[in-house]
Scaffold this active site. Structure first.
Site, PDB file in Angstrom:
ATOM      1  N   GLY A   1       2.037   2.866  -2.243  1.00  0.00           N
ATOM      2  CA  GLY A   1       3.071   2.866  -3.275  1.00  0.00           C
ATOM      3  C   GLY A   1       4.317   2.070  -2.932  1.00  0.00           C
TER       4      GLY A   1
ATOM      5  CB  SER B   1      -0.939   0.011   1.208  1.00  0.00           C
ATOM      6  OG  SER B   1      -0.211   0.256   2.377  1.00  0.00           O
TER       7      SER B   1
ATOM      8  CG  ASP C   1      -3.874   7.287   1.474  1.00  0.00           C
ATOM      9  OD1 ASP C   1      -4.778   7.281   0.619  1.00  0.00           O
ATOM     10  OD2 ASP C   1      -2.731   6.824   1.240  1.00  0.00           O
ATOM     11  CB  THR C   2      -7.389  10.272  -0.947  1.00  0.00           C
ATOM     12  OG1 THR C   2      -8.424   9.276  -1.008  1.00  0.00           O
ATOM     13  CG2 THR C   2      -6.173   9.758  -1.706  1.00  0.00           C
TER      14      THR C   2
ATOM     15  NE  ARG D   1       0.264   9.601   3.671  1.00  0.00           N
ATOM     16  CZ  ARG D   1      -0.441   8.463   3.606  1.00  0.00           C
ATOM     17  NH1 ARG D   1      -1.147   8.041   4.620  1.00  0.00           N
ATOM     18  NH2 ARG D   1      -0.447   7.764   2.500  1.00  0.00           N
TER      19      ARG D   1
ATOM     20  CD  GLU E   1      -5.299  -0.212  -4.349  1.00  0.00           C
ATOM     21  OE1 GLU E   1      -4.900  -1.315  -3.982  1.00  0.00           O
ATOM     22  OE2 GLU E   1      -4.822   0.845  -3.905  1.00  0.00           O
TER      23      GLU E   1
ATOM     24  CD  GLU F   1      -6.977   3.342  -4.218  1.00  0.00           C
ATOM     25  OE1 GLU F   1      -6.187   3.224  -5.170  1.00  0.00           O
ATOM     26  OE2 GLU F   1      -6.670   3.078  -3.048  1.00  0.00           O
TER      27      GLU F   1
HETATM   28  N1  ATP Z   1      -2.687   0.677 -14.003  1.00  0.00           N
HETATM   29  C1  ATP Z   1      -2.504   1.949 -13.673  1.00  0.00           C
HETATM   30  N2  ATP Z   1      -2.686   2.933 -14.587  1.00  0.00           N
HETATM   31  C2  ATP Z   1      -2.485   4.232 -14.278  1.00  0.00           C
HETATM   32  N3  ATP Z   1      -2.090   4.652 -13.069  1.00  0.00           N
HETATM   33  C3  ATP Z   1      -1.887   3.722 -12.113  1.00  0.00           C
HETATM   34  C4  ATP Z   1      -2.074   2.319 -12.363  1.00  0.00           C
HETATM   35  N4  ATP Z   1      -1.805   1.648 -11.226  1.00  0.00           N
HETATM   36  C5  ATP Z   1      -1.430   2.573 -10.314  1.00  0.00           C
HETATM   37  N5  ATP Z   1      -1.462   3.816 -10.830  1.00  0.00           N
HETATM   38  C6  ATP Z   1      -1.134   5.060 -10.108  1.00  0.00           C
HETATM   39  O1  ATP Z   1      -0.460   4.737  -8.898  1.00  0.00           O
HETATM   40  C7  ATP Z   1      -1.298   5.051  -7.761  1.00  0.00           C
HETATM   41  C8  ATP Z   1      -1.120   4.019  -6.657  1.00  0.00           C
HETATM   42  O2  ATP Z   1      -1.504   2.736  -7.111  1.00  0.00           O
HETATM   43  P1  ATP Z   1      -2.227   1.709  -6.121  1.00  0.00           P
HETATM   44  O3  ATP Z   1      -3.425   2.366  -5.532  1.00  0.00           O
HETATM   45  O4  ATP Z   1      -2.431   0.440  -6.834  1.00  0.00           O
HETATM   46  O5  ATP Z   1      -1.078   1.539  -5.020  1.00  0.00           O
HETATM   47  P2  ATP Z   1      -1.156   1.313  -3.471  1.00  0.00           P
HETATM   48  O6  ATP Z   1       0.225   0.968  -3.057  1.00  0.00           O
HETATM   49  O7  ATP Z   1      -2.274   0.379  -3.169  1.00  0.00           O
HETATM   50  O8  ATP Z   1      -1.509   2.730  -2.898  1.00  0.00           O
HETATM   51  P3  ATP Z   1      -2.601   3.154  -1.770  1.00  0.00           P
HETATM   52  O9  ATP Z   1      -2.361   2.312  -0.567  1.00  0.00           O
HETATM   53  O10 ATP Z   1      -2.239   4.586  -1.537  1.00  0.00           O
HETATM   54  O11 ATP Z   1      -3.949   2.992  -2.389  1.00  0.00           O
HETATM   55  C9  ATP Z   1      -2.707   5.131  -8.322  1.00  0.00           C
HETATM   56  O12 ATP Z   1      -3.555   5.898  -7.505  1.00  0.00           O
HETATM   57  C10 ATP Z   1      -2.432   5.760  -9.700  1.00  0.00           C
HETATM   58  O13 ATP Z   1      -2.166   7.142  -9.581  1.00  0.00           O
HETATM   59  N1  GAR Z   2      -2.497   3.886   1.925  1.00  0.00           N
HETATM   60  C1  GAR Z   2      -2.573   3.211   3.167  1.00  0.00           C
HETATM   61  C2  GAR Z   2      -2.293   4.184   4.315  1.00  0.00           C
HETATM   62  O1  GAR Z   2      -2.185   5.374   4.138  1.00  0.00           O
HETATM   63  N2  GAR Z   2      -2.195   3.635   5.537  1.00  0.00           N
HETATM   64  C3  GAR Z   2      -1.871   4.399   6.711  1.00  0.00           C
HETATM   65  O2  GAR Z   2      -0.466   4.516   6.827  1.00  0.00           O
HETATM   66  C4  GAR Z   2      -0.035   3.876   8.024  1.00  0.00           C
HETATM   67  C5  GAR Z   2       1.341   3.247   7.878  1.00  0.00           C
HETATM   68  O3  GAR Z   2       2.244   4.297   7.805  1.00  0.00           O
HETATM   69  P1  GAR Z   2       3.841   4.037   7.886  1.00  0.00           P
HETATM   70  O4  GAR Z   2       4.204   3.261   6.658  1.00  0.00           O
HETATM   71  O5  GAR Z   2       4.419   5.426   7.911  1.00  0.00           O
HETATM   72  O6  GAR Z   2       4.110   3.249   9.160  1.00  0.00           O
HETATM   73  C6  GAR Z   2      -1.087   2.856   8.355  1.00  0.00           C
HETATM   74  O7  GAR Z   2      -1.060   2.463   9.697  1.00  0.00           O
HETATM   75  C7  GAR Z   2      -2.334   3.633   7.957  1.00  0.00           C
HETATM   76  O8  GAR Z   2      -2.719   4.539   8.962  1.00  0.00           O
HETATM   77 MG    MG Z   3      -4.431   2.807  -4.169  1.00  0.00          MG
END
Ligand code: ATP
Ligand code: GAR
Ligand code: MG
Length: 402
Positions: free
Chosen positions: A164, A162, A294-295, A372, A287, A275
């Site tokens: 990224g 998650s 977070d957003t 963050r 997903e 999302e």
């Molecule tokens: N297939 C795709 N096409 C275009 N952009 C993408 C794609 N996959 C990911 N991204 C970009 O990367 C971002 C993060 O991807 P994703 O939500 O899959 O990751 P994550 O690690 O689960 O992040 P989070 O926990 O913040 O949701 C997306 O919000 C988008 O901006």
């Molecule tokens: N996109 C998922 C997300 O934002 N999760 C948030 O980030 C924390 C982990 O932060 P850290 O990696 O700084 O420990 C998680 O505990 C949750 O609050």
């Molecule tokens: Mg995501």
């Protein structure tokens, strides 16, 4: 059976156990405590943001089945509320099946959404929702074949991750090996597998916060939506969000339809962050989180009930009459630029002098580049002003070693 809220720290307390104690969990803990709940927070390190406000803190390896079982048996919570991906989900599935533990929203929803392979199987194959083209790989050779199939440019991500972590944007076959290595190094939990996704060409992306709750009048499960949240991501992690993000009537209808389909299949009570990518009137599923997003921190500035209040209410089986957005608002993330231990935050006076702003300082005991550490919230007469204010305030905050 009607809800009975006993006094915290007595045998009749109404206990909830959060598995994960980051910035999102901290706000859930506060929302639950306002309703009289005794809150326990578990995470992998001491001093996690939610631990700093909860009644009880537990430090353990949540991926360890025995350690997690022992904790749940000790706390005996009314509900277990997962907040991160890195936990032993098989334990939660087994305890829920045995009827001894209730998981929010359900153990199945947590299991399915924490694994990109399971959620793609559900969303794209079973529910036939539109997604990016994708393939899974357990070896580098499979990844190379998958990338050819979805075509370049593409995204490579660990299947359990998650914010990224471990994610790469790959433009050419030469960049693929580095992406494969990075996915294994930086996953939230190592599964040995990665997903490769073709790039979706979108106009903008949104989070559609979707709440499943028990309606007090009908006794049935109902679904409600917040206004769409627009956001900007950098390196797979969110940097800025705002609400509302205007959508065409057709795209909004389609977005709500997709969100309802996938959350109904997952079941349970609570908030989900769905999302979606938007291109014209077309909506593509990406997903979802089975918890606050977070957003969605923007709802602390924009809505009568934030996503955290809504989650707390829904998971306790309480009613939601309506969700109202009161004003345009935005968030901008405060990230660490370097390593810090017990960091101090500076610049609050100037940040708070920006009109319409507020801050959430996460107070994590360690920082590393990109972590963050806080968020600036801002409201304004319109989204553009709110975004500018939030950015300005976030840029005024600095971290410093003690
Ligand atoms: N297939 C795709 N096409 C275009 N952009 C993408 C794609 N996959 C990911 N991204 C970009 O990367 C971002 C993060 O991807 P994703 O939500 O899959 O990751 P994550 O690690 O689960 O992040 P989070 O926990 O913040 O949701 C997306 O919000 C988008 O901006
Ligand atoms: N996109 C998922 C997300 O934002 N999760 C948030 O980030 C924390 C982990 O932060 P850290 O990696 O700084 O420990 C998680 O505990 C949750 O609050
Ligand atoms: Mg995501």
């Amino acid at each position: 059976m009607s809800l009975r809220i006993g006094t915290p720290n007595t045998p009749n307390a109404h206990r909830v156990l959060l598995l994960g104690g980051g910035e999102l969990g901290r706000e859930v803990a506060i929302a639950l405590m306002r309703l009289g709940v005794e809150v326990h927070v578990a995470d992998r390190y001491a001093g996690a943001p939610a631990m700093q406000v909860a009644h009880h803190a537990h430090v353990l390896k949540m991926t360890d089945a025995q350690a997690l079982t022992d904790l749940i048996n000790e706390v005996k919570p009314y509900r277990v509320v997962p907040e991160v991906e890195a936990l032993n989900i098989e334990t939660l599935v087994a305890l829920e099946a045995a009827g001894t533990t209730k998981v929010t929203p359900t153990a199945y929803a947590v299991q399915c959404t924490m694994d990109r392979q399971a959620i793609r199987h559900l969303a794209a194959e079973e529910l036939q929702l539109p997604t990016s083209p994708y393939a899974f790989a357990s070896t580098f050779e499979e990844l190379a074949a998958g990338a050819e199939k979805v075509s370049y440019p593409c995204f490579v991500k660990p299947t359990m991750s998650s914010s990224g972590h471990g994610q790469s944007y790959v433009k050419t076959p030469e960049e693929l090996k580095a992406a494969w290595d990075y996915a294994h190094e930086d996953a939230r939990a190592e599964t040995g597998r990665v997903i490769v996704e073709g790039k979706v060409d979108f106009d903008f992306e949104i989070t559609l916060l979707t709440v499943r709750y028990r309606d007090a009048h009908t006794g049935k499960d109902e679904t409600r939506f917040c206004e769409p949240i627009g956001h900007r991501q950098d390196g797979g992690d969110y940097v800025e969000s705002w609400q509302p993000q205007p959508l065409s009537a057709r795209a909004l209808e389609r977005a709500q339809e997709i969100a309802k389909t996938v959350t109904s299949a997952l079941g349970g009570h609570g908030i989900f962050g769905v999302e979606l990518f938007i291109k014209g009137d077309e909506v593509i599923f990406s997903e979802l989180s089975p918890r606050p997003h977070d957003t969605g921190m923007v709802t602390m500035a924009s809505q009568r009930y934030s996503q955290f209040d809504l989650h707390a209410r829904a998971l306790m089986g309480l009613h939601l009459e309506e969700i109202t957005q009161e004003r345009p608002a935005a968030t901008a993330v405060i990230k660490a630029a370097a390593e810090y231990s017990d960091p101090a935050y500076l610049g609050l006076e100037a940040a708070m002098a920006v009109p319409g702003t507020d801050l959430r300082i996460f107070a994590k005991p360690e920082a590393h580049p990109g972590r963050r550490m806080g968020v600036a919230l801002a409201s304004g007469p319109d989204v553009a002003t709110a975004r500018e204010r939030a950015q300005t305030a976030a840029n005024l905050i600095q971290l410093e070693n003690n």
